[in-house]
Each structure stands twice: as C-alpha cells, then as structure tokens.
Design a protein around this motif. Sequence first.
Motif, PDB file in Angstrom:
ATOM      1  N   ALA A   1       0.911  -1.194  -0.156  1.00  0.00           N
ATOM      2  CA  ALA A   1      -0.114  -0.013   0.001  1.00  0.00           C
ATOM      3  C   ALA A   1       0.724   1.307   0.144  1.00  0.00           C
ATOM      4  CB  ALA A   1      -0.899   0.000   1.195  1.00  0.00           C
ATOM      5  N   TRP A   2       1.867   1.197   0.811  1.00  0.00           N
ATOM      6  CA  TRP A   2       2.729   2.466   0.841  1.00  0.00           C
ATOM      7  C   TRP A   2       3.469   2.655  -0.513  1.00  0.00           C
ATOM      8  CZ3 TRP A   2       8.254   2.501   0.107  1.00  0.00           C
ATOM      9  CH2 TRP A   2       8.782   3.672   0.488  1.00  0.00           C
TER      10      TRP A   2
ATOM     11  N   GLU B   1       2.165   1.665  -3.444  1.00  0.00           N
ATOM     12  CA  GLU B   1       1.499   2.219  -4.582  1.00  0.00           C
ATOM     13  C   GLU B   1       1.148   3.604  -4.188  1.00  0.00           C
ATOM     14  OE1 GLU B   1      -1.998  -0.403  -3.911  1.00  0.00           O
ATOM     15  OE2 GLU B   1      -1.067  -1.904  -5.001  1.00  0.00           O
ATOM     16  N   ARG B   2       0.991   3.967  -3.022  1.00  0.00           N
ATOM     17  CA  ARG B   2       0.751   5.538  -2.860  1.00  0.00           C
ATOM     18  C   ARG B   2       2.160   6.328  -3.192  1.00  0.00           C
ATOM     19  NH1 ARG B   2      -0.910   3.749   2.466  1.00  0.00           N
ATOM     20  NH2 ARG B   2       0.995   4.265   2.992  1.00  0.00           N
ATOM     21  N   ARG B   3       2.969   5.860  -2.914  1.00  0.00           N
ATOM     22  CA  ARG B   3       4.510   6.483  -3.225  1.00  0.00           C
ATOM     23  C   ARG B   3       4.651   6.561  -4.861  1.00  0.00           C
ATOM     24  NH1 ARG B   3      10.255   4.284  -3.180  1.00  0.00           N
ATOM     25  NH2 ARG B   3      11.496   6.536  -3.049  1.00  0.00           N
TER      26      ARG B   3
ATOM     27  N   GLY C   1       2.147   6.649  -6.913  1.00  0.00           N
ATOM     28  CA  GLY C   1       0.976   7.543  -7.688  1.00  0.00           C
ATOM     29  C   GLY C   1       0.966   8.784  -7.245  1.00  0.00           C
ATOM     30  N   SER C   2       2.141   9.241  -6.563  1.00  0.00           N
ATOM     31  CA  SER C   2       1.940  10.495  -5.785  1.00  0.00           C
ATOM     32  C   SER C   2       2.543  11.434  -6.920  1.00  0.00           C
ATOM     33  CB  SER C   2       2.990  10.757  -4.503  1.00  0.00           C
ATOM     34  OG  SER C   2       4.288  10.518  -4.961  1.00  0.00           O
TER      35      SER C   2
END
Length: 122
Positions: free
Chosen positions: A99-100, A102-104, A106-107
């Motif tokens: 999850a971390w 994917e957030r990183r 996608g930022s």
Amino acid sequence: MARFGGGFLVARLRRRAHVLGQMGRALRLFLPMTRDVLLRRYRPVPWGAFLWMLVALAYLVSPLDLIPDMLVLLGLVDDVVIVGWLLTRVDRRLAGYRAWRERREGSDPSSGEGRGDVEPPP
C-alpha cells in the motif's frame, strides 16, 4: 475415474492461481522492501516478513525435511509446498509495504515524493 482427468487438474490449478500469485508477489516485493527498509525510506519494519522469509530459506537449505529429498519427486514436491505456504505468509506481511509503495508511485512527481526515475513535466 473422471476426477483424475486433465480437466480436474486444470480446474484445481485455476482455483489455486491466487496462491501462485501471492508467492510471486512476495518474491517480487521482498527485495525492494528490504532495500527501502535499509535506506530508511519505509517504516515500520515488517519483522514478520523477514521472519517468514528466513524460515523459508532455512527450510530450503536444511538437510531436515518432512519428506527426504532422496525420494526425488516427493522430496521436491514437499519443498515446493512448504516454501510456497511460507511465501504466502510473507506476502500477507507485505500488505502495508504494498500500500505504501502504491501511494508513493502514484504521488505527484513534482512534489518530490514520487518515484526517482520519473521526471517532472516541463
């Protein structure tokens, strides 16, 4: 007797495809996660993933098996099943890292939080 036909095996493998996916995902994510932990980019450290991977590696190199490797086919199947089960445990422990990441990824690249290989737009 129809139960042991080729169709049965294919259907069973399709039902188990998610397990194979978990094993592959664990192997693909473990080394990048280790790098991010060592470079202090990812916290908290997923100690459970490290422990399960250590157990899987120890089982592979250990001369002690549930079924000895001298029984060639059964010994190898035993190793694949046990290590596969352990890799699914590794994958479960990597959910937070996944999850971390994917957030990183996608930022916004211009914010400095994105991936290093993506250049900001001109």
